[in-house]
Design a protein around this motif. Structure first.
Motif, PDB file in Angstrom:
ATOM      1  N   ALA A 116       2.090  -1.291  -9.317  1.00 52.13           N
ATOM      2  CA  ALA A 116       1.399  -2.558  -9.102  1.00 52.13           C
ATOM      3  C   ALA A 116       2.088  -3.308  -7.966  1.00 52.13           C
ATOM      4  O   ALA A 116       3.184  -2.949  -7.529  1.00 52.13           O
ATOM      5  CB  ALA A 116       1.407  -3.406 -10.372  1.00 52.13           C
ATOM      6  N   THR A 117       1.435  -4.374  -7.504  1.00 53.85           N
ATOM      7  CA  THR A 117       1.997  -5.235  -6.474  1.00 53.85           C
ATOM      8  C   THR A 117       1.727  -6.681  -6.839  1.00 53.85           C
ATOM      9  O   THR A 117       0.765  -6.987  -7.552  1.00 53.85           O
ATOM     10  CB  THR A 117       1.396  -4.931  -5.088  1.00 53.85           C
ATOM     11  N   ILE A 144      -5.233  -1.956  -5.245  1.00 55.55           N
ATOM     12  CA  ILE A 144      -3.978  -1.775  -5.969  1.00 55.55           C
ATOM     13  C   ILE A 144      -3.916  -2.771  -7.121  1.00 55.55           C
ATOM     14  O   ILE A 144      -4.215  -3.959  -6.931  1.00 55.55           O
ATOM     15  CB  ILE A 144      -2.777  -1.989  -5.022  1.00 55.55           C
ATOM     16  N   TYR A 183       2.675   1.781  -3.353  1.00 57.68           N
ATOM     17  CA  TYR A 183       1.761   2.261  -4.402  1.00 57.68           C
ATOM     18  C   TYR A 183       1.492   3.753  -4.245  1.00 57.68           C
ATOM     19  O   TYR A 183       1.485   4.502  -5.235  1.00 57.68           O
ATOM     20  CB  TYR A 183       0.461   1.464  -4.340  1.00 57.68           C
ATOM     21  N   ARG A 203       0.833  -1.211   0.000  1.00 57.37           N
ATOM     22  CA  ARG A 203       0.000   0.000   0.000  1.00 57.37           C
ATOM     23  C   ARG A 203       0.859   1.249   0.000  1.00 57.37           C
ATOM     24  O   ARG A 203       0.633   2.185  -0.782  1.00 57.37           O
ATOM     25  CB  ARG A 203      -0.902  -0.037   1.233  1.00 57.37           C
ATOM     26  N   ARG A 212      -2.135   8.663  -3.405  1.00 53.80           N
ATOM     27  CA  ARG A 212      -1.192   8.487  -4.504  1.00 53.80           C
ATOM     28  C   ARG A 212      -1.177   9.724  -5.401  1.00 53.80           C
ATOM     29  O   ARG A 212      -0.118  10.244  -5.762  1.00 53.80           O
ATOM     30  CB  ARG A 212      -1.571   7.247  -5.311  1.00 53.80           C
TER      31      ARG A 212
END
Length: 442
Positions: A179-180, A191, A173, A170, A409
């Motif tokens: 991206a994860t 995400i 991002y 988190r 973000r």
């Protein structure tokens, strides 16, 4: 109700409340401040992260039967304090920097106002969340700056505790990763997730060709094939032979990456796969990413370094009492004066001063008697940094959930553009802009 978060705390917070209830000071109005005395690792700015998580955890900060039974059985506090905790709800107010905001030494990142019992009990929860998440976000921001326009994926879940991994994804991002690999982070926080196959997939099959063919059959030709299980040159040749010149990408996870990436790019182009992307992984940090700036790399995957703050796994923030109610009912500024660990007492109002859109100062005004707090109107060249997060116990839901993450973000990427060019360097140095404390009215 979700699982209680009330015992995510240190014992001394409850023993202080126990003693304060005995001597009558538990209801005294207090103001606590969360801040960092310095930036870890000689970094030029820090990134605030974890605010939305903290607010969600605060919502579940309740002492239920199980928590009260444990405190009673362990004789942590008195019977009277147990009765107080049974009805505990945070009824104070919290203001702070928006999640994704940049901070500097002394920035009043959070200000918690309430009774002593209301506010002191939140110390460990607030610090554990913001110290971890801000450390990750600060490292991630540096990697994002080093990567430029090339996308970054966070893939460090195997290098962190399970809940920390979700929090780290988190934070990364928010600070610029795109991206994860962590599915729980995707589900919980909205995400984007990514991932295809590991070396075990290739080793499972009788040949690299069989592995590549099976992956393409399952995921399509736009997938990314891992080409370094055996020999990279052979792996690239096999990948294009099986996937065709429209293959989405190849991933390299070993070797001298600048050299290997150049060789792979040249080989792909010779084979006609000019649009096939190259992703590199292999223990990257901000310095390794910067070293690849001139290499024909299209994307990066970062694991260990980002989830551990790239060598600085805590932001070093502290939570200190800066004001309390005096005997006459008015406010009294208080501060720790110990050498190298002091603090500034009083209510703070923070602004980022700009010239032609570029930040040059973090200005922190300390109000005199808490009646002269300045506003943005007093600084036409500045941006106010603090926003209400909790008002009289009511949590602002805009900062929670996937929506809060998306807003954080966007805010981070926007405010990073305000920084002077020296803030973008990776070398150790002083903070990018100074923090100036001024008594209101001066």
């Amino acid at each position: 109700m979700s699982a209680s978060t009330a015992l995510l705390t240190d014992r001394y917070e409850l023993t202080m409340i126990d003693a304060a209830l005995r001597d009558g000071t538990a209801s005294r109005r207090c103001m606590f401040e969360l801040f960092a005395r310095r930036l870890s690792g000689g970094r030029r700015f820090g990134v605030v992260a974890g605010t939305g998580r903290l607010l969600s955890l605060l919502r579940d900060f309740r002492f239920g039967d199980d928590e009260l039974r444990y405190l009673r059985d362990e004789n942590v506090v008195s019977r009277e304090t147990l009765a107080y905790l049974e009805g505990y709800r945070f009824t104070g107010s919290i203001t702070g920097y928006r999640e994704g905001e940049l901070y500097f030494p002394g920035s009043p990142i959070l200000t918690v106002e309430g009774t002593f019992a209301d506010a002191v009990i939140l110390e460990t929860l607030a610090l554990s969340v913001l110290n971890h998440d801000s450390a990750v976000a600060t490292a991630a921001a540096r990697m994002s700056i080093a990567a430029g326009e090339r996308p970054l994926a966070e893939m460090g879940a195997r290098r962190a505790a399970e809940d920390s991994a979700v929090a780290a994804a988190r934070a990364a991002y928010i600070a610029g990763f795109g991206a994860t690999s962590n599915l729980e982070a995707g589900r919980r926080w909205g995400i984007p997730t990514m991932g295809t196959a590991a070396h075990s997939w290739t080793l499972l099959h009788d040949s690299e060709e069989d592995a590549f063919r099976a992956q393409i059959d399952a995921l399509g030709s736009d997938t990314t094939l891992l080409v370094d299980t055996y020999d990279i040159e052979t792996g690239v040749e096999t990948a294009i032979r099986i996937g065709g010149t429209a293959l989405g990408g190849v991933r390299i996870d070993s070797g001298d990456l600048p050299i290997v990436a150049a060789e792979v790019r040249a080989q792909l182009d010779r084979l006609g796969a000019t649009g096939t992307r190259i992703t590199v992984t292999s223990d990257l940090d901000e310095y390794a990413i910067a070293a690849l700036a001139a290499s024909p790399v299209d994307a990066y995957g970062v694991g260990t370094s980002v989830v551990t703050g790239s060598g600085y796994p805590t932001a070093g923030m502290v939570y200190k009492l800066v004001a309390r109610q005096g005997g006459d009912g008015g406010w009294v500024a208080v501060a720790k004066k110990a050498q190298d660990k002091g603090s500034q007492g009083g209510l703070k109002t923070a602004f980022r001063r700009l010239e032609r859109g570029v930040a040059f100062e973090e200005r922190v005004e300390i109000a005199d008697g808490f009646e002269q707090a300045p506003t943005a109107a007093d600084y036409p060249d500045a941006r106010a940094l603090q926003v209400p997060l909790v008002v009289d116990g009511e949590i602002d839901t805009a900062h929670e959930g996937p929506g809060g993450v998306a807003a954080a973000r966007a805010h981070h990427l926007r405010v990073r553009e305000e920084m002077p060019i020296r803030a973008l360097a990776l070398s150790k140095s002083d903070p990018a802009i100074p923090t100036v404390f001024v008594d209101a009215g001066d």
